[in-house]
Design an enzyme around this catalytic site. Structure first.
Site, PDB file in Angstrom:
ATOM      1  N   TRP B 359       1.100  -1.179  -0.099  1.00 18.78           N
ATOM      2  CA  TRP B 359      -0.060   0.079   0.039  1.00 18.78           C
ATOM      3  C   TRP B 359       0.887   1.164   0.094  1.00 18.78           C
ATOM      4  CZ3 TRP B 359      -1.408   3.495   4.338  1.00 18.78           C
ATOM      5  CH2 TRP B 359      -0.442   3.140   5.395  1.00 18.78           C
ATOM      6  N   ASP B 360       2.231   1.145   0.107  1.00 23.26           N
ATOM      7  CA  ASP B 360       2.941   2.277   0.085  1.00 23.26           C
ATOM      8  C   ASP B 360       2.940   2.939  -0.992  1.00 23.26           C
ATOM      9  OD1 ASP B 360       4.026   0.301   1.907  1.00 23.26           O
ATOM     10  OD2 ASP B 360       6.143   0.806   1.842  1.00 23.26           O
ATOM     11  N   GLU B 490       1.392  -1.050  12.902  1.00 20.00           N
ATOM     12  CA  GLU B 490       1.568  -2.819  13.241  1.00 20.00           C
ATOM     13  C   GLU B 490       2.000  -3.189  14.523  1.00 20.00           C
ATOM     14  OE1 GLU B 490       4.375  -3.430   9.843  1.00 20.00           O
ATOM     15  OE2 GLU B 490       2.400  -3.952   8.297  1.00 20.00           O
ATOM     16  N   LYS B 602       3.850   2.480  15.952  1.00 20.09           N
ATOM     17  CA  LYS B 602       5.211   2.197  14.649  1.00 20.09           C
ATOM     18  C   LYS B 602       5.465   3.477  13.851  1.00 20.09           C
ATOM     19  CE  LYS B 602       6.777  -1.248  11.370  1.00 20.09           C
ATOM     20  NZ  LYS B 602       6.452  -2.407  10.725  1.00 20.09           N
ATOM     21  N   GLN B 603       4.161   3.718  13.431  1.00 25.84           N
ATOM     22  CA  GLN B 603       3.977   4.819  12.187  1.00 25.84           C
ATOM     23  C   GLN B 603       2.697   5.352  12.419  1.00 25.84           C
ATOM     24  OE1 GLN B 603       3.911   1.845   8.830  1.00 25.84           O
ATOM     25  NE2 GLN B 603       3.154   3.302   7.872  1.00 25.84           N
TER      26      GLN B 603
END
Lengths: 768, 768
Positions: B359-360, B490, B602-603
Site C-alpha cells: 500500500w506504500d 503494526e 510504529k508509524q
C-alpha cells in the site's frame, strides 16, 4: 465419523476384518504403553502399505530447530519433539521364501485385532494367502510389561494351513528411524554400536543435541507346537540394524512360534556405561520368567489399576467401552512414578503437538490422578513444575519480566518454551493460573499441606510476581487491566481483559499471599528458607495485593454476565444453532480473521473460570453464564465438552450433560474429527473421567469433606466409580433408583450427599 | 549509524577509500536502475570478500513456496520473490596471470566510487598492488541506459603502473545464480541455451513455475590507449555461463579498456522466440552508437528527469544530497511507463520483503509521481490495481467474502496475496482504503475524471463491497463496528475499531456511492456497462449506505481525541521520551506481546487518517491528535517520519518538522538502522519528497486550485521544488525572506498562497 468400525465390547477394543484405509487409525487406537515406553500398534511382520511407525521412550526427546515464517523476538530456537525411537518389535516372516506382508497377500481372512484393556495386551490374528499360494494362520500377542517397565513381549505364531512350509522368523532391532514431523529433516539419532552376544542383540544409540543414551535390545525364544526349540540362527547386521534369522520346516497345521522380548534402557534411569548390561539383566529376568508368567503378572498389575480406576456403566456397552478406553490410555501414558515425566497430549500414540506438557495436565488430568492413584502421583506432577521453576523464570525474563516472575511455557519437555505462535506462546498466559490452581486443588483434595511450604510456595510466588508485573494500571478505569492475552478459547487472540485470565490472575496473587501468611506463622523455617531465596519484601507484597484488590473484570449490566473479554458484545451474536452446518468445523472452513471476529468459542473460557471457582458464584450465576456462552461454543477443542458436561449436570440438565459426555468419551474410538491416525487425545480423556465423576456423580471436595450430587442419564441403568480420598476407597454406585456409597478402610467417613451429611462405615454400603 | 561514510556532495554519492566491511552496504547505496532492470553495485572483476550479488529484471519473479510455522486457513501457498537474474556485468581480469581481486590484493589505494545522480552513472577507480607485485590503476564507469532500457554499458580500463603486463579481460554472462532468501533452496531458473555468434553471447533461461523467458546477453569492444582493437578471443562455455577471453600485452602506463554492453530481453515485452534476435538488435544499436554517445544520451535523459523532479536546498549539502538520493532512486526504480510494474519496497537493490507492491505505492508514492511526471504515470499505477481486481476479488473469496467484494493483497507481484502472517495478511485490511484514496487523489490532482468511469469505479465498488461485508453491526452500540484488524501501526494486532480503518472504510463507501451517482447521470454508457458487470442493486447500495452512515469511531471525551482503537486508554501511557533509551528500538528489544500491549506506535495511524482527510478536521483537532499520539510514536517504520513532518510543518512547528525530515531523508545514506546492506527503502523515499513539498512547501490541491503555505527550516538558506500541475510546471523557491512562484506554459494560473489567491503568469516570477 467412523462409528461402526470398532466393535462394542465392555473390556476390549476390537477390530474385525482388514481394511487397509484403517491401518493408521488402528495403529493409534490399539497403541500400547506402560508409562515408561509406548508404541503404536504397528505390525510385527513387514507391511508395505500405508503405515505410521512409532515407538517412544518416555522423556527422550529432541529439540528440533524451530520453523517459522516470520520471526518474532522471544520465539524459542527449538521445538522439543517427541522422538520416534528405534524399533524393537519387528519380525520379518517368510513362508517358503515368500515374504509375509498383508499388503501383498492375495487374500486375508478372519483378521481380528483386540486391545484387551482389562489385562493390558494386544492380540492380532488372521489367515493369509500368500502370492505363492501358501495359506497360513498368524496369531500375535503383545504387551509392554507394567512390572518390568523396560521390557515388552511378543508371542508370534504362524501355522501353515495348506502345505508344509519352510518358515523363517527374522526378529530385528532397527535404529534407522525418522520423525514424520521433523522440521528440517535433521537426523535425530546417532547410532553408537550394534552388537550381539548369543541370543541377545542390542543397538546403542544417542539422540543428537539432547544426548539421551539408549540401548534398544531383543532376545527371542522359538517353539514348534509349543515345544521349545534350540534353532540355529544367522545374523544380519548393518550400521543401524541387527536381525537374527531362525528357520524351520513346519508341517501343515503345526504351529511355529517366536517369543520376542525387547525394549529400552536409557541413561534417564541407568548409568550410560551400563545400558547394555542392564538391558541384559532385564531381558534375562523376563526370559527366565517366560512369556506366560510375565503375562500373568501383567494381568495382575492391570487388575490393580482397574480396582481403583474402573468406572462401570450398565445398559450402554459403547459408553462402557468409551470410558474404559479413556482410563486405559491415561494409565498407559502416565503412571505417576517419575517426577520428570508428564502427560503428553498424544501420549505414546503419535508425534503431533510435540512437547509433553501443556496446561492440560493441571487443568484436566490432575483430578483424575488425584482420585485414582495414591496422592504421590499428583504430587509428582506438581513437583515436575517445581523442578522447572528456574526455566519458567528464565522464560519470563526473555519476555521482559524480572525479579523472579515466572511464566511457565505453553508447551514444554524440559521446562523451556517450545511453541512459536506469538498469540499462544507470549499471550496464552492463563496457563500460569492452572499451575497455581493445581497446587490448591491438590491440597483441597488430599489435605496434604506439606507440599506448599516444601515446594509449592516458591512456584506460587513466581506466578504471583508474573501477574503483578503483567497487569497494567489503567488510569482511565482506575483499575488493573491485563492487555493482550489469549484465553482458553484460542479463537480469540490478543484480547484485553479476558475475564478468565484476569480472574485467575487475581486468584493466584490472593492465594500466594494467603499461603505466605500461613507459612510465615506455621512453618517458620520454611518461611525463612523461601524468603531468603526469593527476596520478597513487604512493599512488593503490598503492590501485589493492590493489583489483586483492584482487578478489572469486563461485565455486561444488560446481560448480567462477565464478558469473555472487552468488546465481546460488539460481535455479531449469532448462536451456533443458527450457523449454517456447512460452515463447520469453523477451524477447517474459515480463515483465521473470520474465526477471531466471530463470537464462536472453541472451548470453555469464562465457563472454565466458573468450573475452577465454582464456589465463588451462585448456581444462578452459573446458569446465566452457561446460557449466555454455551450457545456460542463450537466445542472444537477436545477439552471443551467435559467442562460443559459437568456444568450441565450441575444445572440438572442431564440430557445436555449426556450429549456432551458422548462427545468426549468416544472421540477417538469413533474418530469424530478424522484425525485419529495422528494419535489419540490423551489429556482430554481425563475430561471424560471428570464428566462422570464430577458431572454425573457431582463429586466435589468442600471443606475437607467429599460431596456428591448424583445424577444419572436416563439412557443408563446404572454406573459406578471409585475414588481414593485421603487413603480410603469410596465406591459410588448410581442407579435410576438411588445411589450406594461404600468405603473400604478402617475409619468411618462423613460425606455430603445432596448437601446432607452422611456417615459411611467401612464395607457397609449405604443407599441414598 | 554510519554518518560520515558517504562524502557530502550535492549531486553525487561518493565513497573514498576501501572498507571491506562496507562493501555490501555500498552495493545497495550505489545501485543502478532504469525502471526496466537494476542491479546492486557489485564489482565487475572477481571479488572473493563478503558480497551480496543482485541483478533484477522488472516484473520477473518466482512464487517461492511459503514457509510457515503453523498453517492457518487462507494463507497463500506462495510468496512471490523478487528474483536474482543472470549476471551480465562480470569481467574477470588477470594481470600477468594474477587474478585481480580487491580482497586478495596486497594494497588498495585511492579507491573511489561515485554515483553521479545528475547524469545517472556509477564510476569506480582504485590503484591495486597484486600479490605478484604488479601495480595497476583501474577505472570503471557503468550505467543502465534510460533510452534503450534493455541495455547497460560498462567501460572498464586497466593501466599497469609499474610494469609491462599481459592483461586479460574475460567478460561473461552467468546464469548460475541463486536467491539469498529462498525458502526451501529451490532452483528458480532453468537454463535453456547458452550460445554465441561472433562477439555476441547470450544465455536463454526461464524462471521455474512462472515461465518468464529471458535472454541475458553481452558484447564487448576492446581499446588500447583509446584505440579500438580487434583482438582474438577464446570462448569458455559451460551449461550456465559463457565467457570470452581477450588478452593483450600492455606497456607500462598504457591503458587497456573493455567496453561491455549487456542486458536482458524478456517475453514480458518480446515474443519468446525472438528474444535472442531482439537482444542482438538492441545491443547492435548501442554498440554502433558507442559508449560515449550512449552516455551522452544518458546525461540528457537524466537532465530531463531532474528538470521536473529536482529539489534544491541551499545551505545544507547533506540535506541536498539526501533529497536527491531519494528522488534519484525513485526514478531508477519506477518510471511509470509499464502498467504491469510497480514500486517494490527495495526496488532493484535487494531481495528483502519480496513482492513488488504494497500500500506504500498508493499512500506514499503516488503524490511524488503525480507531481513530477506526466499524469499517465500515476494513471498506470492505478491501472495496475484495476488489472488485478479479479485477483483481489478471489483473495476476498478465500477469506469468506462474496458478491464481488475485493480485498487487495498486502504484498503482491501478480495480484495474488503472498504474505503469510495472519495479523497482516488477513487483518491489515486498511490497505484497501489507500487504493481507493489514490483514485480520489489522482482525480483531485489531475482533474482527469475519465479514469473513474473507465476503470476506477469497478475498483471502488469492489472495495466498498468489502467494507460493507467486513463491518459488523453491533446491537450493543447500535453502530457498525470493524473487528479484528491491524491498522497502519503494526504494533497493534487484531484490534477492534481502529479509527483509521473505520474512517477510511466509511469514506470508501461514501466515495464509491458518490461516484456511482455521478457516473449514472454523466456517463450513462459507462454506467450501464459497469452495472451489467458488477450486478449492483439498489438494496445493496442502501445497505452500504447504512454501514457508512452508522460507522462507529472510538472517541475519548476526556482527551477529545479519536482513539486509535477500542481500549487504547487502558494502556500504560508512558511517552517515548520517558522510555529508557536502552529499550529502543523496541522491535529489536521487546517480545511481541510487550510491544502490543505498550502504547507505542510504529508509524502514523490515527494521524495517517488526519493526513489523508485533513480537510475533514480543523487544525485544532489535528494539533490535539498530533499532541496526543506523536509522543507515543517510535517511528520504527521508514514510512513514519514523513507524515509527522508534514503535520508538524502544518502546525508551524518547523524545528520538529525539520527533525522528522532529517530522519527520513538520509535514512539509507547514513544507514540509521544498520540494514542498508539488505537494500534501500525505496517507497519511504517518496515520503521524503512529500516532507518538503507538502510539509515545508505546504502544497495541497483545494477545489482544483494548487495551494501553498511555505515554511523554511531555519537551518536552510533556501530550497526550491517544481511540480507538474495539470501540464504546467510550477517552480517554487522558498528562502528565509519569501517565496518565488513561477510557471512555464502558456496560461496564467491561479494558486493559493497562505490562503490568498495569487495569479501567476508564465515565466514571470512572483514573490510573496
Amino acid at each position: 465419523m467412523n462409528q461402526d468400525y470398532i466393535k462394542p465390547n465392555g473390556w476390549s477394543v476390537i477390530e474385525e476384518g482388514f481394511d487397509a484405509s484403517q491401518v493408521e487409525s488402528s495403529e493409534s487406537l490399539f497403541s500400547l504403553g506402560n508409562g515408561a515406553m509406548g508404541q503404536r500398534a504397528n505390525f510385527e511382520e513387514s507391511y508395505s502399505g500405508q503405515t505410521f511407525q512409532g515407538s517412544y521412550i518416555a522423556g527422550v526427546y529432541y529439540p528440533d530447530k524451530t520453523r517459522v515464517g516470520w520471526w518474532k523476538n522471544g520465539y524459542p530456537e527449538y521445538f522439543a519433539k517427541v522422538l520416534n525411537a528405534p524399533n524393537w518389535i519387528g519380525i520379518n516372516v517368510t513362508i517358503n521364501g515368500e515374504i509375509l506382508d498383508i499388503n501383498t497377500c492375495t487374500g486375508i481372512k478372519d483378521f481380528r485385532r483386540e486391545l484387551n484393556m482389562k489385562e493390558g495386551w494386544l492380540s492380532r490374528s488372521f489367515k493369509a494367502t500368500l502370492a505363492n499360494g501358501n495359506e497360513v494362520e498368524v496369531k500375535a500377542l503383545r504387551f509392554l510389561s507394567l512390572d518390568i517397565d523396560e521390557v515388552g513381549a511378543i508371542k508370534y505364531t504362524v501355522i501353515p494351513l495348506n502345505t508344509d512350509a519352510t518358515i523363517s522368523f527374522e526378529p530385528y532391532v532397527d535404529g534407522g528411524i525418522t520423525n514424520e514431523d521433523s522440521n528440517w529433516d535433521d537426523k535425530f539419532w546417532n547410532i553408537n554400536k550394534v552388537s550381539h552376544i548369543n541370543d541377545f542383540a542390542s543397538i546403542e544409540a544417542h539422540t543428537m543435541k539432547t544426548e539421551f543414551h539408549t540401548c534398544t535390545f531383543m532376545k527371542s525364544q522359538l517353539f514348534i507346537d509349543e515345544k521349545s526349540q534350540d534353532l540355529e540362527f544367522a545374523i544380519n547386521q548393518t550400521e543401524s540394524k541387527i536381525a537374527y534369522k531362525y528357520q524351520a520346516d513346519i508341517k501343515c497345521c503345526q504351529s511355529f512360534t517366536i517369543v520376542k522380548f525387547g525394549g529400552y534402557t536409557s541413561d534417564r534411569n541407568h548409568d550410560k556405561t551400563s545400558l547394555v548390561s542392564d538391558a541384559k539383566s532385564a531381558i534375562n529376568q523376563v526370559s527366565d520368567l517366560g512369556f506366560d508368567a510375565l503375562l500373568e503378572m501383567q494381568k495382575n498389575a492391570w487388575a490393580k489399576i482397574w480396582e481403583m480406576a474402573d468406572i462401570t456403566i450398565e445398559g450402554d456397552v459403547e459408553a462402557q467401552q468409551g470410558i474404559r478406553f479413556n482410563i486405559f490410555h491415561l494409565n498407559q501414558t502416565y503412571l505417576g512414578t517419575d517426577p520428570n515425566l508428564n502427560i503428553g497430549p498424544k501420549g505414546f500414540t503419535g508425534e503431533k503437538y510435540g512437547g509433553s506438557t501443556y496446561w492440560d495436565t493441571e487443568a484436566y488430568c490432575i483430578p483424575f490422578y488425584l482420585a485414582t492413584k495414591d496422592q504421590e502421583v499428583a504430587r509428582n506432577l506438581l513437583t515436575y513444575r517445581y523442578n522447572q521453576l528456574d526455566k519458567a523464570i528464565e522464560n519470563a525474563e526473555k519476555l521482559g519480566f524480572s525479579n523472579g516472575a515466572a511464566l511457565y511455557p505453553m508447551v514444554t519437555m524440559n521446562g523451556e518454551e517450545c511453541h512459536n505462535e506469538w498469540e499462544i506462546t507470549f499471550e496464552e498466559i492463563h496457563r500460569n493460573g492452572a499451575i497455581a490452581f493445581a497446587i490448591y486443588n491438590y491440597h483441597r483434595y488430599t489435605g496434604d499441606y506439606s507440599y506448599i511450604p516444601e515446594k509449592g510456595l516458591e512456584v506460587l510466588i513466581g506466578i504471583a510476581r508474573f501477574w503483578h508485573q503483567r497487569a497494567t494500571f489503567s488510569t482511565y478505569r482506575n483499575k488493573y487491566v491485563i492487555l493482550g492475552v489469549t484465553g482458553p478459547n484460542e479463537y480469540e487472540n490478543n484480547v484485553n481483559n479476558n475475564f478468565y485470565t484476569n480472574y485467575i490472575a487475581k486468584w493466584c496473587i490472593d492465594y500466594a499471599l494467603e499461603n505466605i501468611e500461613k507459612i510465615k506463622s506455621e512453618y517458620t523455617s520454611d518461611y525463612t528458607r523461601i524468603m531468603n531465596k526469593v527476596n520478597l519484601e513487604s512493599d512488593e507484597i503490598a503492590a501485589m495485593r493492590k493489583v489483586a484488590d483492584n482487578m478489572y473484570y469486563p461485565y455486561s449490566e444488560e446481560h448480567k454476565v462477565y464478558l469473555q473479554q472487552d468488546g465481546f458484545l460488539d460481535k455479531e451474536l449469532v448462536t451456533v444453532a443458527n450457523l449454517d452446518k456447512s460452515q463447520r468445523p469453523i477451524n477447517q472452513k474459515w480463515s483465521w480473521d473470520r474465526i477471531l471476529r466471530s463470537p464462536y468459542i472453541k472451548q470453555a473460557d469464562t465457563l472454565q473460570g466458573f468450573y475452577f471457582f465454582e464456589d465463588n458464584f451462585t448456581t444462578e450465576e452459573l446458569e446465566r453464564h452457561f446460557d449466555f456462552y454455551e450457545p456460542f461454543t463450537v466445542h472444537e477443542s477436545s477439552l471443551s465438552p467435559c467442562v460443559h458436561s459437568i456444568q450441565a449436570a450441575k444445572l440438572g440438565r442431564m440430557e445436555q450433560a449426556y450429549t456432551f459426555y458422548l462427545r468426549t468419551s468416544r472421540l477417538d474410538l469413533d474418530d469424530y474429527n478424522h484425525e485419529v491416525h495422528e494419535g489419540l487425545h490423551i489429556t482430554s480423556m481425563a475430561g471424560t473421567w471428570m464428566s462422570i465423576v464430577e458431572g454425573f456423580g457431582g463429586m466435589r471436595v468442600k471443606d475437607n469433606i467429599l460431596s456428591f450430587t448424583p445424577h444419572i442419564p436416563e439412557q443408563w441403568k446404572g454406573y459406578s466409580f471409585k475414588v481414593n480420598f485421603r487413603n480410603q476407597i469410596i465406591t459410588v454406585k448410581v442407579s435410576q433408583s438411588g445411589t450406594d456409597f461404600e468405603i473400604d478402610g478402617t475409619n468411618n467417613l462423613q460425606i455430603l450427599v445432596n448437601g446432607k451429611v452422611l456417615t459411611i462405615t467401612p464395607f457397609k454400603a449405604v443407599t441414598v
